[in-house]
Design an enzyme around this catalytic site. Structure first.
Site, PDB file in Angstrom:
ATOM      1  N   HIS A  42      28.363 -34.900  17.075  1.00  0.00           N
ATOM      2  CA  HIS A  42      28.780 -35.766  15.966  1.00  0.00           C
ATOM      3  C   HIS A  42      30.205 -35.377  15.607  1.00  0.00           C
ATOM      4  CE1 HIS A  42      28.747 -38.338  12.554  1.00  0.00           C
ATOM      5  NE2 HIS A  42      28.918 -37.348  11.707  1.00  0.00           N
ATOM      6  N   ASP A  54      33.289 -35.876  13.340  1.00  0.00           N
ATOM      7  CA  ASP A  54      34.104 -36.293  12.209  1.00  0.00           C
ATOM      8  C   ASP A  54      35.566 -36.017  12.572  1.00  0.00           C
ATOM      9  OD1 ASP A  54      31.958 -36.915  10.292  1.00  0.00           O
ATOM     10  OD2 ASP A  54      31.520 -34.786  10.453  1.00  0.00           O
ATOM     11  N   ASP A  60      25.209 -41.166  10.480  1.00  0.00           N
ATOM     12  CA  ASP A  60      25.576 -40.453   9.258  1.00  0.00           C
ATOM     13  C   ASP A  60      26.192 -41.342   8.194  1.00  0.00           C
ATOM     14  OD1 ASP A  60      25.494 -38.096   7.839  1.00  0.00           O
ATOM     15  OD2 ASP A  60      27.480 -37.438   8.457  1.00  0.00           O
ATOM     16  N   HIS A 117      32.778 -42.686   7.543  1.00  0.00           N
ATOM     17  CA  HIS A 117      32.109 -42.513   6.256  1.00  0.00           C
ATOM     18  C   HIS A 117      32.784 -41.494   5.352  1.00  0.00           C
ATOM     19  CE1 HIS A 117      30.320 -39.740   9.143  1.00  0.00           C
ATOM     20  NE2 HIS A 117      29.969 -38.966   8.147  1.00  0.00           N
TER      21      HIS A 117
END
Length: 881
Positions: A13, A15, A125, A337
């Site tokens: 994941h 970010d 997410d 997000h």
């Protein structure tokens, strides 16, 4: 339950930014990607790795390591490196419909440069799931979805597998990650530790599973590939001999799930509950400056730039796909997000704001370029001064236009280029302009006489998706005399009067309804963090009810305007609020504008905030006691209870966060009863709550001030912190906060009778103007064709659907038009009339691939189900293309 197959999916994941910067993330990415590529190339028993469903990860990597491209193409082609379908993992609640569509459009396009993208709507997410995501995914021929946050049993099932349906009937097979995307991170080889951990996971997964298949995602945020995964799987097979363990990817898992599709329940609509996982339902107002920048920029790109570029293209000019893609991708890097939420470090937030500034400058310059190219090619070039007005709505509009004209003399006249008649206008102001600001060559050749910049207003009737031109000549002008000054704003729809405290009273003259003390300011404490608003245990809420405001009213021929100013005394911080001590202030300036021909009141709000740890909202008491609010989401509308029914049980059931009625919208929110309604439109803030003793007040959040990225044990979010306890002084929002919104009252239902979706589209689609003079700082050569003084591409003949996009198709010569029906209760027919006969027309999916051909007529008649978007491609016969 024993005997289940456990799919272990290696993934990461990613970010791009959070409490760490994009630059730090990219350095880690280079390291992690090298390990991933090496493992996929050398280990024949390591089948696949999922690169988080977003192609921006590849973009970041290849920017630094371009020589790795052949390796990536080979691994993607072999199905070992799983990429796409998104460009970035988008927020779903406060980014616009076209942003979500373009995220998939560019993500899939980028992925196909390497191979086939993953055909799963993978958003593990995002802070809640928009009810329109299944429709958007289906628009790209995607029928599978994986997500984590927002689901409860009350949504329709307790299982982790189900069909998820949008209001128009679009469906995806959805897989909920009941324990998140990181339950398989850093799996230990030690059998005792591994068994303890997996027993806990299996207890929940077995309970939720509707099939014999379980998922263990093997990855985490920025987590490097787990090198000993084969040894871990060997240990798992020893510990659980009656379970089968497979190292695989998500698509193989779905192949198994689909065999049980007939047994699955169906879940409908929005998933925004924080029972098992936090959705941060008040993050929509964190760092309001970036929220407002994003809203305004999305609207500028979709409502102005792309339709303008399409007009230019239909006349023979180049549609600059590359520049527009750069703009979209700059925006979408901010749509992940954490970035969109604002729950990031101050350093990262400054990068986010810089991206918005870059995108905004590129949009403005490209808009100016297209307007100039069109007007420069008109007859009488290059010497005739002109004023051209551009209307990007698909309807003829009569609009009060306020604009500036630059001339050599103070006196000038406007002539309709079609009829030669003088156009009356209201002169608002005049100022002298240095000629060097117009064209430095003027000064270079020794001409120093200043120009005159005149601010004027006049009434214009403009063609649909087109433009109208006026000639600007020297001579006597037809200036309209000003009306008698009053202390109110008034047109045929509304009368606005002012109270001593700065609030306004609104009388709806057509419905004979009155609304009192609108624009009341409410300020309360905020002991929360960048994820969530949380009131202090003993809050002290202050309002402007007892304030003393200054009101300046300006009545005009075409519009009335008033400026309300006041200083609201507030506590300096959370400590002062606890002491009931007002030792700081917020300066407030509200500009209220009422156009003579519009059923809306425009507000420009400017706050200078000097305090910390507080939330400021503007209240609109309506006295409408509806059980539901109505607002828009992507390609539709949604009704929500004004009081979340879970408030009665959230503590007893141990929810992750309190389900306060704080909600997102995109462009409007309204309340209505059987007789009438009231709505707030927005080009900035996208957060509201229905408050008041009778739940009849629309509270529009203006900003929140908080100083910590993540806290533990908040009043409305008990337990662990979200994020980390990093100071974020910039999130206190000290300084100027600028917002734009509008108000309207109407009869009947907000959608069907009040036509608020259409009104919001008009509000967010201002008339653009271009004043052509013979001087320009940057020179352009003439094109070998002429453009007309007046032009219209097409016109919409109905009032029930809303046009979402007008653009040129990405790969081909057609024009793409996307429309949607905002109603949740009624089908809608729309009709588009083309002034140039289409040579080919077809319905397409959102990926712009034609689904079926439509009749070749000047008029296209189209049917839309409730909250349904449809995309059309049209080829025109007589463009200059």
């Amino acid at each position: 339950m024993m005997g289940k197959t456990v799919y272990i999916v290696p993934h990461i994941h990613w970010d791009r930014e959070w409490y760490f910067s994009t630059e730090e993330s990219q350095i880690l990415l280079i390291n992690d990607m090298e390990e991933i590529l090496n493992r996929l190339e050398k280990d024949e028993h390591y089948p696949a790795f999922v690169l988080d469903g977003q192609t921006v990860v590849l973009e970041d990597y290849l920017t630094a390591v371009p020589e790795a491209e052949p390796r990536i193409k080979k691994l993607v082609g072999e199905g070992k490196l799983i990429i796409g379908p998104w460009y970035t993992q988008t927020d779903e609640m406060i980014v616009g419909a076209e942003s979500v569509v373009r995220n998939l459009l560019y993500g899939i396009s980028d992925a196909k440069k390497f191979g086939e993208p993953m055909k799963i709507g993978y958003l593990p997410d995002s802070f809640g799931q928009s009810g329109q995501i299944p429709q958007i995914l289906n628009g790209f021929d995607i029928h599978r979805s994986i997500f984590w946050r927002g689901m409860t049993e009350d949504n329709g099932t307790a299982n982790s597998e189900f069909f998820w349906e949008s209001p128009d009937g679009s469906k995806v097979l959805a897989l909920l990650l009941p324990l998140g995307y990181a339950i398989g991170k850093y799996l230990p080889e030690d059998k005792e530790q591994l068994k303890k951990r997996m027993d806990e996971n299996f207890a929940e997964l077995d309970k939720r599973a509707a099939t014999p298949f379980l998922l263990i995602p093997n990855g985490h945020d920025q987590m490097p590939l787990q090198q000993d995964i084969h040894e871990v799987i060997h240990a798992l097979r020893t510990i659980y001999p009656r379970r089968e363990f497979q190292l695989t990817d998500y698509e193989h898992l779905f192949d198994g799930l689909e065999k049980y599709g007939s047994t699955f329940n169906t879940v409908k609509g929005e998933l925004l509950e924080g029972k098992y996982m936090r959705v941060h339902r008040s993050i929509y107002s964190t760092r309001m400056d970036i929220k407002a920048l994003n809203t305004a920029l999305e609207n500028k790109v979709t409502n102005i730039l792309e339709p303008l570029a399409t007009l230019a293209y239909s006349l023979g000019f180049t549609y600059h796909h590359g520049l527009i893609e750069l703009i979209w991708k700059t925006l979408m890097k901010n749509h992940a997000h954490d970035s969109m939420g604002g729950c990031c470090s101050d350093k990262v937030n400054r990068e986010i704001k810089a991206r918005y500034a870059e995108a905004d400058e590129r949009v403005d310059r490209l808009v100016d370029f297209y307007k100039r190219k069109i007007v420069d090619a008109m007859p009488d070039r290059p010497h005739q001064d002109k004023l051209t007005l551009f209307n990007f709505l698909p309807r003829v509009r009569e609009e009060v236009v306020e604009t500036s004209i630059t001339t050599k003399n103070k006196e000038f006249a406007l002539l309709d280029a079609r009829t030669g008649e003088k156009v009356p206008y209201q002169l608002i102001s005049q100022e002298l302009i240095d000629p060097g600001l117009i064209d430095r060559q003027i000064v270079h050749y020794g001409t120093y006489n200043p120009f005159v910049k005149s601010r004027i207003a006049f009434l214009a009737k403009l063609p649909a998706v087109g433009f109208r031109t006026y000639k600007v000549i020297s001579g006597l002008s037809k200036i309209m005399s000003m009306p008698v000054q009053t202390q109110k704003l008034e047109n045929k729809y509304f009368e606005v009067t002012f109270n001593e405290n700065g609030t306004i009273d609104l009388r709806d003259k057509q419905q004979n309804e009155a609304f009192h003390e609108l624009l009341l300011i409410e300020d309360g404490g905020d002991a929360g963090d960048t994820y969530d608003y949380s009131p202090p245990v003993d809050d002290w809420v202050i309002s402007s009810r007892s304030a003393h405001a200054s009101v300046t009213v300006e009545n005009g021929v075409f519009f009335d305007r008033a400026v309300i100013t006041l200083r609201l005394a507030v506590p300096k911080n959370i400590v002062s609020r606890a002491k009931r001590q007002c030792d700081s202030f917020v300066d407030v300036s509200l500009t209220v504008k009422l156009l003579k021909n519009k059923r809306r009141i425009d507000i420009e709000a400017l706050f200078h905030n000097h305090a910390e740890d507080h939330r400021l909202r503007v209240l609109f008491p309506t006295q409408i006691q509806s059980k539901l609010s109505v607002c828009d989401n992507q390609f539709g509308s949604i009704k929500r209870p004004v009081v979340d029914p879970h408030l009665k049980v959230w503590q007893k059931e141990g929810w992750e966060e309190r389900p306060d009625g704080i909600y997102p919208m995109l462009s409007y929110v309204g309340l209505h009863d059987d007789r009438h309604g009231f709505a707030v439109l927005t080009d900035s803030t996208r957060e509201y709550e229905i408050t008041g003793e009778n739940h009849d007040t629309i509270a529009l959040t203006q900003f929140r001030s908080v100083g910590i990225l993540g806290k533990a044990d908040l009043v409305r979010r008990p337990g662990r912190p979200s994020g980390i306890a990093l100071p974020t002084p910039d999130a206190q929002m000290k300084g100027a906060v600028k917002l734009r919104y509008a108000l309207s009252a109407h009869s009947g239902d907000t959608i069907v009778d009040g036509k608020i979706p259409e009104m919001a589209k008009e509000y967010l689609t201002p008339v653009e103007t271009y004043n052509k003079i013979k001087f320009a700082a940057m020179r352009l050569n003439a094109v070998p064709f002429q453009t007309p003084y007046d032009y219209s591409l097409f016109e919409q003949k109905d009032e029930d659907t809303v046009v979402s996009a007008i653009k040129k198709e990405e790969n081909g010569s057609g024009i793409v038009i996307r429309m949607y029906n905002p109603s949740t209760v009624a089908e809608a027919r729309s009709r588009l009339h083309f002034f140039s006969r289409p040579i080919k027309a077809g319905e397409a999916n959102m990926n712009e691939s034609e689904i079926h051909r439509l009749a070749l007529e000047n008029d296209l008649s189209l049917l839309h189900h409730c909250c349904q978007a449809k995309t059309y491609k049209v080829e025109l016969s007589d463009s200059n293309k």
